[in-house]
Design an enzyme around this catalytic site. Sequence first.
Site, PDB file in Angstrom:
ATOM      1  N   GLY A 142      52.822 -20.497 -52.324  1.00 21.30           N
ATOM      2  CA  GLY A 142      54.114 -20.924 -51.793  1.00 21.30           C
ATOM      3  C   GLY A 142      54.609 -22.160 -52.527  1.00 21.30           C
ATOM      4  NE  ARG A 164      53.900 -18.990 -46.908  1.00 25.61           N
ATOM      5  CZ  ARG A 164      53.263 -20.049 -47.369  1.00 25.61           C
ATOM      6  NH1 ARG A 164      52.428 -19.914 -48.390  1.00 25.61           N
ATOM      7  NH2 ARG A 164      53.438 -21.230 -46.823  1.00 25.61           N
ATOM      8  CG  ASP A 208      47.921 -27.190 -46.046  1.00 27.42           C
ATOM      9  OD1 ASP A 208      48.780 -26.507 -45.441  1.00 27.42           O
ATOM     10  OD2 ASP A 208      48.096 -27.641 -47.189  1.00 27.42           O
TER      11      ASP A 208
HETATM   12  C1  S3P Z   1      52.379 -28.324 -49.938  1.00 26.17           C
HETATM   13  C2  S3P Z   1      53.100 -28.584 -48.803  1.00 26.17           C
HETATM   14  C3  S3P Z   1      52.781 -27.988 -47.491  1.00 26.17           C
HETATM   15  C4  S3P Z   1      51.372 -27.410 -47.470  1.00 26.17           C
HETATM   16  C5  S3P Z   1      51.071 -26.595 -48.700  1.00 26.17           C
HETATM   17  C6  S3P Z   1      51.208 -27.457 -49.943  1.00 26.17           C
HETATM   18  C7  S3P Z   1      52.792 -28.949 -51.194  1.00 26.17           C
HETATM   19  O1  S3P Z   1      53.688 -26.920 -47.228  1.00 26.17           O
HETATM   20  O2  S3P Z   1      51.186 -26.626 -46.315  1.00 26.17           O
HETATM   21  O3  S3P Z   1      49.758 -26.063 -48.643  1.00 26.17           O
HETATM   22  O4  S3P Z   1      52.012 -28.931 -52.163  1.00 26.17           O
HETATM   23  O5  S3P Z   1      53.914 -29.484 -51.253  1.00 26.17           O
HETATM   24  P1  S3P Z   1      55.099 -27.183 -46.475  1.00 26.17           P
HETATM   25  O6  S3P Z   1      55.935 -27.972 -47.348  1.00 26.17           O
HETATM   26  O7  S3P Z   1      55.663 -25.793 -46.249  1.00 26.17           O
HETATM   27  O8  S3P Z   1      54.742 -27.865 -45.204  1.00 26.17           O
END
Ligand code: S3P
Length: 731
Positions: free
Chosen positions: A390, A418, A612
């Site tokens: 993601g 997602r 996380d």
């Molecule tokens: C991350 C931000 C978080 C986290 C993901 C990594 C990042 O997600 O859950 O594992 O590296 O910026 P969200 O921004 O959707 O909270």
Amino acid sequence: MFERLCIIGVGLIGGSIARAARHYGLSKSIVGYGRLEDVPNLEAAKHLGVIDDYYLQIESALEGIDCLIIATPVAAVESIFALLKPYWSQQIIYTDVGSTKLSVIKAAEHVFGKVPDNFIPAHPIAGAEQSGVEACFYDLFLNRRLIITPLKNTQTNSIRKIQNFWELCGSVVSMMDVNRHDAVLAATSHLPHILAFALVDMLGHKDEQSEIFKYAAGGFRDFTRIASSDPAMWRDICIANKSEIIPLIQQTRMQLDKIECLLENDKDQQLLEIFAYANTARQRFLNQFEGNMSKSITFQVQPGGRLQGEARVPGDKSMSHRSIMLGSLADGITHVKGFLEAEDALATLQAFRDMGVEIEGPVDGCLTIHGVGKQGLKAPKKELYLGNSGTSMRLLSGLLAGQSFNTVLTGDKSLSGRPMKRVTEPLAAMGADIKTTEKGTAPLYITGQAGRLKGIDYVMPMASAQVKSCLLLAGMYAEGETSVTEPAPTRDHTERMLSGFSYPVRQEGSKVTISANGHLIAADIDVPSDISSAAFFLVGASIAPGSDLLLKHVGINPTRTGVIDILRLMGANIEVLNQRVVGGEPVADLHVVYSPLKGIDIPEELVPLAIDEFPVLFVAAACASGQTRLSGAEELRVKESDRIQVMADGLQILGVDAQPTADGMVIQGGLIGGGVVSSHGDHRIAMSFSIAGLRAHAPITVLDCENVNTSFPEFKDLVKRLGLALICEQS
Ligand code: S3P
């Protein structure tokens, strides 16, 4: 999962379900039902240990059951519904395995007037040419697709339970509309069976049949394999789905006519085009099929143990992604140390190689990135595949929105589900042109808007570092200033690393601002160990008596240390030693010793700082005395899996009182039992349930653990070295 399961129709499919349910411990007892003429078969099933017992009276078969599976041929389903009708109970979940779904729905409507809401129509796409209970085996459904075709009124809880049941049998479950199911299956299964039966029938009736069969070799055998399937069953399936099959037969006839005509007229080129198209289409199918059927990994965890010793967990995932992105856009050469060599970060690395950046390594976590400058990326020749990540997709969507070329971003099944609107909407406000699916998911089709993006002042509706970072990266290509205000502090690695690369960013309270006026100047990066990976060991050592562990060189950026704060509030014994700053990020060694935990109400302000780590914190809560309550964490529902539901389901299977809520969970600490749980392909869920083994009273089997490789490929070896009895099985 179930107390007592009843299967009507204990043949190849019904018997294999029984064997799978027994093998994976999904029902305490399993019984069969049949008519008088089925007795020899039911006797065989009992003798083979497939079922515990069988009944010829339906009332007796239904006694004490909580799930009933109809595994008869589709033509018999209506009479089974009629048989069940007088005893239909809301305490039982009913499901079936019919290969056609509309006929089953119609049969239910016929008998009940309206399809009962506790009947879940399902179809495992698995089978074998053999039939009968003697041929059944427990892994018939392993890595096979299973389609559920729910109706509007079907109970969601029951759908989930049946989905869980099949996933625990190893199937890959999808939901589909009834009509679509029948149309898809007509083309991919029913028509091929008809063609195979028709060809063998036609050739078999020719006078010279013995000659033909004598010289028939692999091609004939491969094409006609499915003509060895059960004829009566296939007659029933074809009749039940004839409205979908007949138009396909007509199209096939037209295609054959076309080929006949091309042959008549020696149109070799057009013939070649058809064959060549089919050849590549089949290759595409095989790639997809092999992708779906790739090896599945199961963790078998023996209960007990303690964690002792010293370890350095792999590099931080968030920082590894960002090191590639900013290193690539910098002027000059960037050396990275401690890079996470796991699938997610490697997907980002590959994406930048695909955009023309020369990157050497990784060798032992070291990379050399030959930065191309802010305007130096080149159009990739193909779509950028970002696997499970993601972070890659959301950050790249911002970075690529303002380029002078177009890109397509794709990902695996989890990433493709997602939400991406959280980035595409504010990016659209900046002038970006990004198309998603109707649902707002990947693939993302990005038309580069070089020179046309405009800065915005965006107040984020959710606390997300990915959204913030995405907009900051887009802001590097936008006219004027781009500001992002966050509702609560989230990880700030992008801002820190931008500063480390001499790019101006301004932080005023919860608002961060960037503009296109800046250059990235290459800087060396030392990535500390990922606190999100360390979290499994912080919890493991806290819950397992006798544990004493030192975790070295862990990143303790204050936007990431919620897990330490929460565990300490629960009574954990964690010391933060040797604090230092490495490459602009705070780092320390963490010493953790077993300590009895108590349940707490988790302060909401800590949620984004431990976002996380909740899967493993739920395990800590399950081992704590008293109740732990989490709220304000609805973001967990849109991570690599729905982490609230998936953890609650798994903990319940292990005997823990875990009640999911819309935005969190309430867990009553107590004993953790054993059982089979699914990680739903989510790396952090897989590792969390493995850690639960340290305090479990019976073995835990965790299915679907391939994705541990996305963040922590060394997990299984490291956790074993430190004291957990985990065996990794591949099938
Ligand atoms: C991350 C931000 C978080 C986290 C993901 C990594 C990042 O997600 O859950 O594992 O590296 O910026 P969200 O921004 O959707 O909270």
